[in-house]
Scaffold this active site. Structure first.
Site, short mmCIF file in Angstrom:
data_model
loop_
_atom_site.label_atom_id
_atom_site.label_comp_id
_atom_site.label_asym_id
_atom_site.label_seq_id
_atom_site.Cartn_x
_atom_site.Cartn_y
_atom_site.Cartn_z
N ARG A 62 -6.25 2.06 0.36
CA ARG A 62 -5.19 2.01 -1.25
C ARG A 62 -5.97 2.01 -1.90
NH1 ARG A 62 -1.37 -1.41 -0.92
NH2 ARG A 62 -0.20 -0.16 -1.86
N HIS A 66 -4.91 4.10 -5.71
CA HIS A 66 -4.13 3.54 -6.56
C HIS A 66 -5.71 3.65 -8.21
CE1 HIS A 66 -1.12 1.02 -4.60
NE2 HIS A 66 -1.59 2.09 -4.34
N ASN A 94 1.59 -2.38 -8.22
CA ASN A 94 0.04 -2.91 -7.45
C ASN A 94 -0.09 -5.02 -7.43
OD1 ASN A 94 -0.98 -0.79 -7.67
ND2 ASN A 94 -1.89 -1.23 -9.49
N HIS A 193 -0.64 6.58 5.25
CA HIS A 193 0.59 5.47 5.74
C HIS A 193 0.09 5.81 7.26
CE1 HIS A 193 2.40 6.22 2.52
NE2 HIS A 193 1.82 5.35 2.18
#
Length: 325
Positions: A62, A66, A94, A193
């Protein structure tokens, strides 16, 4: 099709992409002469990290995601806030949900000891994301390297850049399009995911208060909903739930869960609202290696999002202290 065949196709397809990717000055052999041990150092560290905590694999992946969606792949997500600017890691979406910053620091320290001032923080994130995925069962993919770290990290830019858990299909497509990724990339990268955990609050409304009506989303499988309620009571949205039913293994079960109405977040379920999403999910379930292969391709695409404000190679990933420019 066997895994080895997909790996062969992956490498072949990647070779065809080299001409395009090279325009961004990224190459698979970028550190061959300046830090040939870089990939080995990163992989060994990631193996140690994930062996100690399998859940950290999702956190490491992630970080790359991000990072790339805000200002491009420039390591800006790793920067600390300054006296004048709140950093990306402090943005609401975040803060408290991103993990693994200390592990990136450890990896950077090892690289600096072996080859000071050479490997960028942004490249570390790209290598770590690949190695963490492979550690939990994903197929490997070539990581193109040569990214330059950014000098800015602004929390206010995060909300307008990252997809939200409540987005519908059209909103997801638009968010990915802003960084040059297409609908297929969005559907495939959503498969990230497959691993990790979510706060129950990430799908609280679907479970307990769908559309403000104090009911469960009627599209959710009833037995699955009852099981979720036992794991995520109404009064404790901070508990955790596995992202899918095999959350410690990177696989296509995420799409199987969606097809059987066992998705969690609105943005997951949204994939099934469009024929393209359904078509891809069916392909992934019928041939799990198809997803693993396509995920590697999509990660290459995402990793090629250019930095909007490249600055230099940061010696410390958390602060602006470039080794060279």
């Amino acid at each position: 099709m066997a895994t080895s065949c997909y790996q062969w196709f992956l490498w072949t397809a990647t070779i065809l992409l080299i001409a395009v990717v090279s325009q961004g000055q990224l190459t698979t052999d970028f550190y061959d002469s300046t830090c040939p041990q870089a990939a080995t150092i990163v992989k060994q560290k990631v193996d140690e990290i994930v062996d100690a905590d399998k859940g950290m694999a999702a956190g490491l992946m992630r970080l790359h995601f991000h990072d790339c969606f805000v200002r491009g792949c420039d390591g800006s997500v790793l920067l600390n806030s300054t006296n004048t600017t709140l950093a990306e890691k402090e943005a609401l979406i975040n803060n408290g949900s991103l993990r693994g910053f200390e592990h990136i620091d450890d990896i950077k320290m090892d690289l600096e000891c072996s080859c000071p001032g050479v490997v960028s923080c942004a490249d570390i994130l790209a290598m770590v994301a690949r190695d963490a995925t492979v550690k939990l069962g994903g197929l490997s993919w070539p990581v193109f390297l040569g990214r330059i770290d950014g000098a800015s990290s602004v929390a206010d830019e995060v909300n307008s850049s990252l997809p939200f858990r409540t987005y519908n299909f059209s909103q997801l497509v638009a968010t990915f399009a802003k960084v040059g990724l297409d609908t297929k990339d969005m559907i495939v990268l959503s498969g990230g995911h497959s691993i990790g955990q979510l706060h129950c609050g990430a799908f609280f409304e679907r479970l307990w208060d769908f559309q403000g009506q104090n009911i469960t989303d009627p599209s959710m499988d009833p037995e699955f909903a009852e099981s979720l309620k036992a794991q995520c009571p109404r009064d404790n949205p901070l508990l955790f739930k596995g992202a899918d039913s095999t959350n410690a293994t990177f696989d296509a079960v995420y799409y199987s869960d969606l097809l059987t109405h066992k998705g969690l977040m609105d943005s997951d379920v949204a994939l099934m609202s469009d024929p393209l999403g359904v078509e891809y999910a069916i392909k992934a379930v019928q041939d799990p290696y198809y997803f693993l292969f396509e995920f590697g391709m999509a990660m290459i695409n995402m990793g090629n999002i250019p930095a909007s404000d490249p600055y230099g190679w940061r010696k410390n990933c958390a602060v602006i202290e470039p080794c060279n420019n």
